[in-house]
Design a protein around this motif. Structure first.
Motif, PDB file in Angstrom:
ATOM      1  N   GLY A 261      27.701  42.464  45.733  1.00 26.13           N
ATOM      2  CA  GLY A 261      28.564  42.054  44.568  1.00 26.13           C
ATOM      3  C   GLY A 261      27.763  42.258  43.408  1.00 26.13           C
ATOM      4  O   GLY A 261      26.548  41.736  43.196  1.00 26.13           O
ATOM      5  N   THR A 262      28.433  42.633  42.184  1.00 26.43           N
ATOM      6  CA  THR A 262      27.714  42.932  40.993  1.00 26.43           C
ATOM      7  C   THR A 262      28.555  42.826  39.955  1.00 26.43           C
ATOM      8  O   THR A 262      29.798  42.922  39.863  1.00 26.43           O
ATOM      9  N   LEU A 263      27.879  42.126  38.863  1.00 26.31           N
ATOM     10  CA  LEU A 263      28.566  41.802  37.517  1.00 26.31           C
ATOM     11  C   LEU A 263      28.012  42.946  36.372  1.00 26.31           C
ATOM     12  O   LEU A 263      26.648  42.723  36.494  1.00 26.31           O
TER      13      LEU A 263
ATOM     14  N   THR B 108      31.995  40.806  48.180  1.00 25.85           N
ATOM     15  CA  THR B 108      32.813  41.814  47.323  1.00 25.85           C
ATOM     16  C   THR B 108      33.706  41.074  46.381  1.00 25.85           C
ATOM     17  O   THR B 108      34.772  40.572  46.617  1.00 25.85           O
ATOM     18  N   PRO B 109      33.375  41.270  44.915  1.00 20.17           N
ATOM     19  CA  PRO B 109      34.136  40.657  43.932  1.00 20.17           C
ATOM     20  C   PRO B 109      35.212  41.536  43.307  1.00 20.17           C
ATOM     21  O   PRO B 109      34.698  42.656  43.293  1.00 20.17           O
ATOM     22  N   VAL B 110      36.294  41.252  43.004  1.00 20.84           N
ATOM     23  CA  VAL B 110      37.080  42.142  42.884  1.00 20.84           C
ATOM     24  C   VAL B 110      37.987  41.971  41.589  1.00 20.84           C
ATOM     25  O   VAL B 110      38.904  42.493  40.946  1.00 20.84           O
ATOM     26  N   ALA B 111      37.947  40.457  41.024  1.00 22.31           N
ATOM     27  CA  ALA B 111      38.867  40.266  39.823  1.00 22.31           C
ATOM     28  C   ALA B 111      37.800  39.327  38.885  1.00 22.31           C
ATOM     29  O   ALA B 111      36.957  38.409  39.468  1.00 22.31           O
ATOM     30  N   ILE B 112      38.015  39.353  37.617  1.00 21.26           N
ATOM     31  CA  ILE B 112      37.389  38.525  36.662  1.00 21.26           C
ATOM     32  C   ILE B 112      38.149  38.167  35.538  1.00 21.26           C
ATOM     33  O   ILE B 112      39.002  38.846  35.070  1.00 21.26           O
ATOM     34  N   ASN B 113      38.073  36.886  35.107  1.00 20.26           N
ATOM     35  CA  ASN B 113      38.861  36.389  33.862  1.00 20.26           C
ATOM     36  C   ASN B 113      38.044  36.399  32.623  1.00 20.26           C
ATOM     37  O   ASN B 113      36.721  36.666  32.735  1.00 20.26           O
ATOM     38  N   ASN B 114      38.682  35.891  31.558  1.00 19.93           N
ATOM     39  CA  ASN B 114      37.835  36.099  30.248  1.00 19.93           C
ATOM     40  C   ASN B 114      36.883  35.027  30.199  1.00 19.93           C
ATOM     41  O   ASN B 114      36.154  34.995  29.285  1.00 19.93           O
ATOM     42  N   GLN B 115      36.739  33.946  31.177  1.00 21.70           N
ATOM     43  CA  GLN B 115      35.807  33.076  31.131  1.00 21.70           C
ATOM     44  C   GLN B 115      34.468  33.723  31.995  1.00 21.70           C
ATOM     45  O   GLN B 115      33.818  32.783  32.430  1.00 21.70           O
ATOM     46  N   ASN B 116      34.550  34.554  32.599  1.00 25.34           N
ATOM     47  CA  ASN B 116      33.615  35.303  33.630  1.00 25.34           C
ATOM     48  C   ASN B 116      33.574  34.633  34.851  1.00 25.34           C
ATOM     49  O   ASN B 116      32.598  34.528  35.641  1.00 25.34           O
ATOM     50  N   MET B 117      34.814  34.010  35.380  1.00 25.08           N
ATOM     51  CA  MET B 117      35.111  33.260  36.747  1.00 25.08           C
ATOM     52  C   MET B 117      35.579  34.703  37.467  1.00 25.08           C
ATOM     53  O   MET B 117      36.247  35.420  37.066  1.00 25.08           O
ATOM     54  N   VAL B 118      35.060  34.721  38.757  1.00 19.65           N
ATOM     55  CA  VAL B 118      34.992  35.976  39.231  1.00 19.65           C
ATOM     56  C   VAL B 118      35.478  35.661  40.949  1.00 19.65           C
ATOM     57  O   VAL B 118      34.980  34.644  41.305  1.00 19.65           O
ATOM     58  N   VAL B 119      36.375  36.200  41.640  1.00 19.41           N
ATOM     59  CA  VAL B 119      36.926  36.051  42.526  1.00 19.41           C
ATOM     60  C   VAL B 119      36.801  37.084  43.649  1.00 19.41           C
ATOM     61  O   VAL B 119      36.847  38.359  42.877  1.00 19.41           O
ATOM     62  N   GLY B 120      36.803  37.184  44.981  1.00 18.75           N
ATOM     63  CA  GLY B 120      36.715  38.215  45.909  1.00 18.75           C
ATOM     64  C   GLY B 120      36.882  37.846  47.135  1.00 18.75           C
ATOM     65  O   GLY B 120      37.279  36.568  47.590  1.00 18.75           O
ATOM     66  N   GLY B 121      36.135  38.391  48.068  1.00 24.43           N
ATOM     67  CA  GLY B 121      36.005  38.118  49.525  1.00 24.43           C
ATOM     68  C   GLY B 121      34.597  38.244  50.267  1.00 24.43           C
ATOM     69  O   GLY B 121      33.760  38.902  49.713  1.00 24.43           O
TER      70      GLY B 121
ATOM     71  N   PRO C 287      37.947  33.855  51.290  1.00 26.49           N
ATOM     72  CA  PRO C 287      38.080  33.946  49.884  1.00 26.49           C
ATOM     73  C   PRO C 287      36.949  33.154  49.228  1.00 26.49           C
ATOM     74  O   PRO C 287      36.313  32.273  49.523  1.00 26.49           O
ATOM     75  N   ALA C 288      36.376  33.834  47.960  1.00 26.48           N
ATOM     76  CA  ALA C 288      35.060  33.188  47.305  1.00 26.48           C
ATOM     77  C   ALA C 288      35.440  33.184  45.798  1.00 26.48           C
ATOM     78  O   ALA C 288      36.041  34.013  45.239  1.00 26.48           O
ATOM     79  N   LEU C 289      34.630  32.302  45.018  1.00 31.49           N
ATOM     80  CA  LEU C 289      34.625  32.148  43.651  1.00 31.49           C
ATOM     81  C   LEU C 289      33.399  32.088  43.118  1.00 31.49           C
ATOM     82  O   LEU C 289      32.470  31.148  43.779  1.00 31.49           O
ATOM     83  N   TRP C 290      32.910  32.719  42.130  1.00 33.80           N
ATOM     84  CA  TRP C 290      31.721  32.776  41.415  1.00 33.80           C
ATOM     85  C   TRP C 290      31.820  32.521  40.107  1.00 33.80           C
ATOM     86  O   TRP C 290      32.646  33.094  39.394  1.00 33.80           O
ATOM     87  N   THR C 291      30.906  31.406  39.507  1.00 34.43           N
ATOM     88  CA  THR C 291      30.755  31.258  38.123  1.00 34.43           C
ATOM     89  C   THR C 291      29.186  31.171  37.926  1.00 34.43           C
ATOM     90  O   THR C 291      28.324  30.785  39.028  1.00 34.43           O
ATOM     91  N   ALA C 292      28.901  31.454  36.797  1.00 37.57           N
ATOM     92  CA  ALA C 292      27.452  31.470  36.166  1.00 37.57           C
ATOM     93  C   ALA C 292      26.931  30.099  36.565  1.00 37.57           C
ATOM     94  O   ALA C 292      25.597  30.065  36.981  1.00 37.57           O
ATOM     95  N   ALA C 293      27.654  29.055  36.393  1.00 40.06           N
ATOM     96  CA  ALA C 293      26.892  27.690  36.545  1.00 40.06           C
ATOM     97  C   ALA C 293      26.789  27.252  37.948  1.00 40.06           C
ATOM     98  O   ALA C 293      25.912  26.511  38.278  1.00 40.06           O
TER      99      ALA C 293
ATOM    100  N   THR D  21      32.588  43.571  33.950  1.00 40.55           N
ATOM    101  CA  THR D  21      33.102  44.176  34.894  1.00 40.55           C
ATOM    102  C   THR D  21      32.433  43.778  36.072  1.00 40.55           C
ATOM    103  O   THR D  21      31.343  43.564  36.188  1.00 40.55           O
ATOM    104  N   VAL D  22      33.394  43.507  37.401  1.00 46.42           N
ATOM    105  CA  VAL D  22      32.894  43.199  38.644  1.00 46.42           C
ATOM    106  C   VAL D  22      33.111  44.630  39.797  1.00 46.42           C
ATOM    107  O   VAL D  22      34.147  45.019  39.598  1.00 46.42           O
ATOM    108  N   GLY D  23      32.324  44.352  40.832  1.00 42.83           N
ATOM    109  CA  GLY D  23      32.521  45.452  41.839  1.00 42.83           C
ATOM    110  C   GLY D  23      31.452  45.174  42.893  1.00 42.83           C
ATOM    111  O   GLY D  23      30.751  44.263  42.952  1.00 42.83           O
ATOM    112  N   ILE D  24      30.920  46.306  43.558  1.00 38.20           N
ATOM    113  CA  ILE D  24      29.906  46.510  44.481  1.00 38.20           C
ATOM    114  C   ILE D  24      29.127  47.627  43.945  1.00 38.20           C
ATOM    115  O   ILE D  24      29.432  48.488  43.142  1.00 38.20           O
TER     116      ILE D  24
END
Length: 176
Positions: free
Chosen positions: A36-38, A52-65, A74-80, A18-21
Motif C-alpha cells: 500500500g502506498t501514499l 490495498t488502500p483505495v480511498a483518502i479524505n482531506n485529513q489523510n485518513m485512508v481506508v481499504g482492504g 476492512p482497514a483504516l490508516w492514519t499517520a498517528a 494519492t493512495v494505491g499500490i
C-alpha cells in the motif's frame, strides 16, 4: 536488466495526496511484492504496508482492504496510528471503499461460515460497525462511496423473473 516497478492509484484527496499500490518486480524468479502506498502531491512515496488502500479524505485518513489469516478485512490508516482493522460481525469478511471528511468509512461485507448475506456497512469511531439497510427483496448489496453529509451510494441486486439479476444504485442517509 533492471527492476520494473508498477503503481496503481485508487484514490486522491483535494490536496493531491494519492493512495494505491506499488509493486516491485525483483527480476526473473522473484515474485512481485505489493505495498500500500501514499503519494504526496510532489510524488514522494510512503509505504503503508502490505494491504490495498483505495480511498483518502482531506485529513489523510485512508481506508481499504487487508487480508488477515486469509480473510478479507476492512482497514483504516492514519499517520498517528498506522493501519488497523475495522471490526466486522464475527466470521465476516469485507473491505472498506470510501471515507468522508468526518472520518466515516463505508464498505461491503459477507457473512462467514456459510451463513450467506452481508451487505454495505458504515463505520464510525463513535459507533463502530453499522449495517446499512438494503431494499426489501435484494440478495446482495454494498456501499461504494460516502459524502460529507453521510449519504452513501453503492449497489443492490435482486432477481426479476424476466430480466435476471439487476444492479441499481443504493443511496441511503446514514444519520450524520
Amino acid at each position: 536488466a533492471g527492476r520494473q516497478t508498477t503503481g496503481i492509484a485508487y484514490g486522491i484527496n483535494q490536496q493531491g495526496w494519492t493512495v494505491g499500490i506499488h509493486a516491485v518486480d525483483g527480476g526473473p524468479g522473484t515474485p512481485s511484492a505489493y505495498q500500500g502506498t501514499l503519494w504526496s502531491p510532489t510524488n514522494q512515496a510512503q509505504s503503508l504496508g502490505a494491504w490495498t488502500p483505495v480511498a483518502i479524505n482531506n485529513q489523510n485518513m485512508v481506508v481499504g482492504g487487508n487480508t488477515i489469516a486469509g480473510v478479507g478485512a476492512p482497514a483504516l490508516w492514519t499517520a498517528a496510528d498506522g493501519m488497523r482493522e475495522l471490526p466486522l460481525p464475527a466470521g465476516a469478511s469485507g473491505s472498506a471503499h470510501g471515507i468522508n471528511a468526518l472520518g466515516q468509512g463505508i464498505g461491503s461485507y459477507v457473512n462467514g461460515g456459510g451463513q450467506g448475506g452481508g451487505g454495505g456497512f458504515l463505520w464510525t469511531a463513535a459507533s463502530g460497525f453499522q449495517a446499512l439497510a438494503a431494499p426489501q427483496g435484494s440478495f446482495a448489496s454494498g456501499a461504494a462511496a460516502i459524502n460529507d453529509w453521510g449519504q452513501t451510494v453503492g449497489h443492490h441486486s435482486f432477481y426479476d423473473d424476466s430480466l435476471g439479476p439487476l444492479n441499481n444504485a443504493l443511496n441511503t442517509r446514514s444519520g450524520a
